[in-house]
Motif scaffolding. Structure first.
Motif, mmCIF file in Angstrom:
data_model
loop_
_atom_site.group_PDB
_atom_site.id
_atom_site.type_symbol
_atom_site.label_atom_id
_atom_site.label_comp_id
_atom_site.label_asym_id
_atom_site.label_seq_id
_atom_site.Cartn_x
_atom_site.Cartn_y
_atom_site.Cartn_z
ATOM 1 N N VAL A 99 0.802 -1.216 0.000
ATOM 2 C CA VAL A 99 0.000 0.000 0.000
ATOM 3 C C VAL A 99 0.840 1.273 0.000
ATOM 4 N N THR A 100 2.118 1.140 0.201
ATOM 5 C CA THR A 100 2.909 2.341 0.337
ATOM 6 C C THR A 100 3.384 2.863 -1.001
ATOM 7 N N GLY A 101 3.510 4.175 -1.104
ATOM 8 C CA GLY A 101 4.088 4.766 -2.297
ATOM 9 C C GLY A 101 5.467 5.293 -2.028
ATOM 10 N N GLU A 102 6.112 4.782 -0.983
ATOM 11 C CA GLU A 102 7.417 5.303 -0.578
ATOM 12 C C GLU A 102 8.447 5.174 -1.691
ATOM 13 N N LEU A 103 9.219 6.215 -1.873
ATOM 14 C CA LEU A 103 10.352 6.209 -2.792
ATOM 15 C C LEU A 103 11.646 6.069 -1.999
ATOM 16 N N PRO B 31 -5.065 11.492 -2.415
ATOM 17 C CA PRO B 31 -3.643 11.177 -2.598
ATOM 18 C C PRO B 31 -3.036 10.554 -1.349
ATOM 19 N N GLU B 32 -1.841 10.095 -1.529
ATOM 20 C CA GLU B 32 -1.035 9.649 -0.398
ATOM 21 C C GLU B 32 -0.026 10.761 -0.098
ATOM 22 N N ILE B 51 -0.734 7.475 5.858
ATOM 23 C CA ILE B 51 -1.521 6.262 6.048
ATOM 24 C C ILE B 51 -1.047 5.475 7.269
ATOM 25 N N SER B 52 0.177 5.732 7.726
ATOM 26 C CA SER B 52 0.701 4.967 8.851
ATOM 27 C C SER B 52 0.254 5.525 10.188
ATOM 28 N N ILE B 56 7.319 9.477 14.188
ATOM 29 C CA ILE B 56 8.696 9.129 13.893
ATOM 30 C C ILE B 56 9.591 10.235 14.414
ATOM 31 N N LYS B 57 10.561 9.868 15.243
ATOM 32 C CA LYS B 57 11.495 10.848 15.828
ATOM 33 C C LYS B 57 10.727 11.976 16.516
ATOM 34 N N GLY B 58 9.568 11.672 17.052
ATOM 35 C CA GLY B 58 8.780 12.672 17.760
ATOM 36 C C GLY B 58 7.896 13.517 16.871
ATOM 37 N N PHE B 59 7.980 13.315 15.550
ATOM 38 C CA PHE B 59 7.174 14.074 14.597
ATOM 39 C C PHE B 59 5.855 13.364 14.322
ATOM 40 N N THR B 60 4.804 14.151 14.173
ATOM 41 C CA THR B 60 3.515 13.636 13.735
ATOM 42 C C THR B 60 2.979 14.564 12.648
ATOM 43 N N ALA B 61 2.094 14.012 11.842
ATOM 44 C CA ALA B 61 1.447 14.811 10.808
ATOM 45 C C ALA B 61 0.037 14.280 10.629
ATOM 46 N N ASP B 62 -0.915 15.180 10.608
ATOM 47 C CA ASP B 62 -2.307 14.792 10.437
ATOM 48 C C ASP B 62 -2.824 15.311 9.110
#
Lengths: 114, 109
Positions: A99-103, B31-32, B51-52, B56-62
């Motif tokens: 599911v990921t689009g990670e590059l 989009p992702e 989506i996760s 990470i390293k104390g960072f978040t994003a909504d």
């Protein structure tokens, strides 16, 4: 261990002298991308391969060409470099499974044009 | 066409202070969204993806679909957070990753 390897890391060429940059990957990813990143700017996509299918961005100059002889390798050819082509060139890969689009990016090849 | 906007070129904060990097996007579909980070002399690498829903390293994003935003936050910045941060969008796997212009974060001691 590095998974996306770019060579050379630094390339110096003369105005108009062709140059080839290479990218190899050990991830067996379907998609490979070439980005151009100029100083203090965001990476700009030049083109990408989805397996053997080549996808060119509309504003990528004809001076830039690419080859992907197999899954692992992709090349960027600059036919007649100009001073404006001096930049960092980034290769990236992406797997389409999941599911990921990670590059995944390489460390880049810095091109200097004299 | 999709577009990603990061309005701040540079954010300078003191160690221990909160930091928020703004990101807005335009795309009619779903989009992702990602945040990528580039530390000095290192390769561009993924920091986190929407989506996760992870930290990470104390960072978040909504992801806020109503405001079409994906701001990155950290309550207590550390000196090692000094880097270039790029917000990015992808329509689907196999499509291009579109980057914002980037925000340089400088965390002062």
């Amino acid at each position: 261990d590095a998974m996306v390897i770019q060579n050379p890391r630094y390339q110096v060429t003369q105005f108009g002298k062709p140059v080839t940059l290479s990218c190899s990957q050990t991830l067996n990813h379907n998609v490979m991308y070439w980005y151009q990143q100029k100083s203090s700017q965001a990476p700009k996509l030049l083109f990408h391969y989805y397996d053997k299918d080549f996808n060119n961005e509309a504003d990528t100059p004809d001076n830039f060409q690419s080859r992907r002889p197999n899954t692992s390798f992709c090349f960027l050819d600059i036919r007649s470099p100009g001073l404006g082509d001096a930049a960092m060139y980034l290769c990236a890969t992406q797997g389409i499974a999941g599911v990921t689009g990670e590059l995944f990016f390489g460390e880049g090849s810095r091109l200097t044009v004299l | 066409a999709q577009r990603v906007t990061q309005p701040e070129k540079l954010l300078s904060v003191f160690k221990g202070a909160p930091v928020e990097l703004k990101c807005n996007y335009s795309y009619s579909g779903s989009p992702e969204l990602f945040w990528y980070v580039q530390y000095s002399r290192q390769r561009l690498q993924l920091l986190l993806r929407h989506i996760s829903r992870e930290s990470i390293k104390g960072f978040t994003a909504d992801l806020n679909k109503g405001e079409t935003s994906f701001h990155l936050k950290k309550p207590f910045a550390q000196e090692e957070d000094s880097a270039m941060y790029y917000c990015a969008l992808i329509k689907a796997a196999g499509n291009k990753l579109t980057f914002g212009g980037g925000t340089r974060v400088l965390v002062k001691p």
